[in-house]
Motif scaffolding. Sequence first.
Motif, mmCIF file in Angstrom:
data_model
loop_
_atom_site.group_PDB
_atom_site.id
_atom_site.type_symbol
_atom_site.label_atom_id
_atom_site.label_comp_id
_atom_site.label_asym_id
_atom_site.label_seq_id
_atom_site.Cartn_x
_atom_site.Cartn_y
_atom_site.Cartn_z
ATOM 1 N N TYR A 1 0.825 -1.189 0.000
ATOM 2 C CA TYR A 1 0.000 0.000 0.000
ATOM 3 C C TYR A 1 0.877 1.264 0.000
ATOM 4 C CZ TYR A 1 -3.384 3.515 1.315
ATOM 5 O OH TYR A 1 -4.163 4.633 1.335
ATOM 6 N N TYR A 2 1.915 1.263 0.833
ATOM 7 C CA TYR A 2 2.785 2.440 0.896
ATOM 8 C C TYR A 2 3.539 2.652 -0.410
ATOM 9 C CZ TYR A 2 1.786 3.412 5.734
ATOM 10 O OH TYR A 2 1.148 3.762 6.882
ATOM 11 N N LEU A 3 3.977 1.560 -1.040
ATOM 12 C CA LEU A 3 4.641 1.697 -2.341
ATOM 13 C C LEU A 3 3.686 2.276 -3.372
ATOM 14 C CD1 LEU A 3 6.718 -1.621 -2.488
ATOM 15 C CD2 LEU A 3 7.563 0.713 -2.056
ATOM 16 N N LEU A 4 2.440 1.827 -3.349
ATOM 17 C CA LEU A 4 1.420 2.380 -4.246
ATOM 18 C C LEU A 4 1.253 3.878 -3.988
ATOM 19 C CD1 LEU A 4 -1.015 2.155 -6.234
ATOM 20 C CD2 LEU A 4 -2.401 1.686 -4.208
ATOM 21 N N GLN A 5 1.143 4.268 -2.728
ATOM 22 C CA GLN A 5 0.964 5.682 -2.393
ATOM 23 C C GLN A 5 2.158 6.527 -2.827
ATOM 24 O OE1 GLN A 5 -1.806 7.281 -1.379
ATOM 25 N NE2 GLN A 5 -2.661 5.268 -1.806
ATOM 26 N N MET A 6 3.363 5.993 -2.666
ATOM 27 C CA MET A 6 4.550 6.732 -3.106
ATOM 28 C C MET A 6 4.529 6.921 -4.625
ATOM 29 S SD MET A 6 7.680 5.513 -0.666
ATOM 30 C CE MET A 6 7.226 3.846 -0.256
ATOM 31 N N GLY A 7 4.148 5.871 -5.339
ATOM 32 C CA GLY A 7 4.061 5.967 -6.798
ATOM 33 C C GLY A 7 2.988 6.954 -7.236
ATOM 34 N N VAL A 8 1.844 6.937 -6.578
ATOM 35 C CA VAL A 8 0.770 7.881 -6.897
ATOM 36 C C VAL A 8 1.239 9.310 -6.633
ATOM 37 C CG1 VAL A 8 -1.513 8.691 -6.133
ATOM 38 C CG2 VAL A 8 -1.130 6.257 -6.554
ATOM 39 N N TYR A 9 1.911 9.512 -5.508
ATOM 40 C CA TYR A 9 2.401 10.855 -5.177
ATOM 41 C C TYR A 9 3.393 11.351 -6.224
ATOM 42 C CZ TYR A 9 5.026 14.617 -3.105
ATOM 43 O OH TYR A 9 5.660 15.809 -2.901
ATOM 44 N N ARG A 10 4.339 10.511 -6.605
ATOM 45 C CA ARG A 10 5.337 10.927 -7.610
ATOM 46 C C ARG A 10 4.668 11.300 -8.920
ATOM 47 N NH1 ARG A 10 9.686 6.441 -7.721
ATOM 48 N NH2 ARG A 10 9.614 7.121 -9.871
ATOM 49 N N LEU A 11 3.715 10.484 -9.359
ATOM 50 C CA LEU A 11 2.996 10.786 -10.594
ATOM 51 C C LEU A 11 2.175 12.069 -10.458
ATOM 52 C CD1 LEU A 11 2.079 10.079 -13.463
ATOM 53 C CD2 LEU A 11 0.309 8.620 -12.430
ATOM 54 N N ALA A 12 1.482 12.222 -9.342
ATOM 55 C CA ALA A 12 0.657 13.421 -9.118
ATOM 56 C C ALA A 12 1.536 14.671 -9.072
ATOM 57 C CB ALA A 12 -0.147 13.277 -7.832
ATOM 58 N N ARG A 13 2.692 14.582 -8.446
ATOM 59 C CA ARG A 13 3.601 15.730 -8.374
ATOM 60 C C ARG A 13 4.064 16.137 -9.774
ATOM 61 N NH1 ARG A 13 8.671 14.488 -5.070
ATOM 62 N NH2 ARG A 13 9.203 13.518 -7.027
ATOM 63 N N LYS A 14 4.391 15.136 -10.593
ATOM 64 C CA LYS A 14 4.813 15.410 -11.973
ATOM 65 C C LYS A 14 3.679 16.059 -12.769
ATOM 66 C CE LYS A 14 6.165 13.002 -16.168
ATOM 67 N NZ LYS A 14 6.177 11.730 -16.837
ATOM 68 N N LEU A 15 2.473 15.508 -12.645
ATOM 69 C CA LEU A 15 1.324 16.064 -13.368
ATOM 70 C C LEU A 15 0.952 17.455 -12.854
ATOM 71 C CD1 LEU A 15 -0.885 12.855 -13.632
ATOM 72 C CD2 LEU A 15 0.328 14.021 -15.501
ATOM 73 N N HIS A 16 1.109 17.677 -11.563
ATOM 74 C CA HIS A 16 0.802 18.991 -10.982
ATOM 75 C C HIS A 16 1.736 20.074 -11.537
ATOM 76 C CE1 HIS A 16 -0.321 22.109 -8.250
ATOM 77 N NE2 HIS A 16 0.791 22.025 -7.534
ATOM 78 N N ARG A 17 3.000 19.732 -11.719
ATOM 79 C CA ARG A 17 3.942 20.691 -12.306
ATOM 80 C C ARG A 17 3.508 21.099 -13.712
ATOM 81 N NH1 ARG A 17 8.807 17.167 -10.557
ATOM 82 N NH2 ARG A 17 9.086 17.846 -8.410
ATOM 83 N N GLU A 18 2.928 20.134 -14.424
ATOM 84 C CA GLU A 18 2.526 20.400 -15.809
ATOM 85 C C GLU A 18 1.155 21.072 -15.895
ATOM 86 O OE1 GLU A 18 1.760 17.852 -19.933
ATOM 87 O OE2 GLU A 18 2.806 16.921 -18.246
ATOM 88 N N PHE A 19 0.197 20.626 -15.083
ATOM 89 C CA PHE A 19 -1.186 21.084 -15.231
ATOM 90 C C PHE A 19 -1.685 22.016 -14.122
ATOM 91 C CE2 PHE A 19 -1.024 17.005 -17.534
ATOM 92 C CZ PHE A 19 -1.384 17.463 -18.792
ATOM 93 N N PRO A 35 -3.167 5.962 5.078
ATOM 94 C CA PRO A 35 -2.841 7.330 4.687
ATOM 95 C C PRO A 35 -2.774 7.539 3.178
ATOM 96 C CG PRO A 35 -0.848 6.172 5.235
ATOM 97 C CD PRO A 35 -1.991 5.216 5.517
ATOM 98 N N SER A 36 -2.716 8.797 2.820
ATOM 99 C CA SER A 36 -2.448 9.217 1.451
ATOM 100 C C SER A 36 -1.249 10.155 1.492
ATOM 101 C CB SER A 36 -3.662 9.952 0.877
ATOM 102 O OG SER A 36 -3.336 10.524 -0.374
ATOM 103 N N PHE A 37 -0.450 10.169 0.448
ATOM 104 C CA PHE A 37 0.656 11.113 0.376
ATOM 105 C C PHE A 37 0.298 12.336 -0.462
ATOM 106 C CE2 PHE A 37 3.563 7.229 1.024
ATOM 107 C CZ PHE A 37 3.417 7.332 2.397
ATOM 108 N N LEU A 38 -0.913 12.371 -1.019
ATOM 109 C CA LEU A 38 -1.331 13.518 -1.820
ATOM 110 C C LEU A 38 -1.393 14.832 -1.036
ATOM 111 C CD1 LEU A 38 -4.044 11.927 -4.133
ATOM 112 C CD2 LEU A 38 -1.674 12.532 -4.678
ATOM 113 N N PRO A 39 -1.614 14.807 0.289
ATOM 114 C CA PRO A 39 -1.595 16.085 1.010
ATOM 115 C C PRO A 39 -0.240 16.780 0.982
ATOM 116 C CG PRO A 39 -2.536 14.362 2.387
ATOM 117 C CD PRO A 39 -2.022 13.712 1.147
#
Length: 167
Positions: A1-19, A35-39
Amino acid sequence: YYLLQMGVYRLARKLHREFHFSLVHHLTFTSYWLPSFLPLLAVPFIWGPVAGAESAPPAFRKSFSPRGRIYEVLRDTARRLSEMNPFVQLTARRAAASFSVTPKTAERLTALGCRNVAVASQVALSLEEMSLLANIPWRCGGPSMCFSIGWLRHWQGFALGIRYFAR
């Protein structure tokens, strides 16, 4: 679960920089104690709907198998321990808004530091629709039928329901 959350956060951070997101919303496995790492992104964070604060009442636990009773004790312990998890606490404190499935979970979210908690049914029925269903009269004199959907797990209460209707 934590590995999934880390991967989601990394992808979201990259997309946030772009969009340049205006907000992020984490839909969960309905467990407030995960937990979620999106916060960690610098935008408002919406959490939920979440659930998981409910426990089987002690009177119901008597009807569980030994395995079911052990499961409930372990679940209660895991939930209490996870509320001490700094990532769960961070998720709660950073949530601009949180949606809880039940009042009990809303209580736990507030205790964890969520500021704006709303209760929203996971079955997506409005209060008006639930009221309509509650007002359906019981049939008298003749066979009755009950329909239920769920996993055949001890916590779903199927065995208890079958015993009740058998009486």
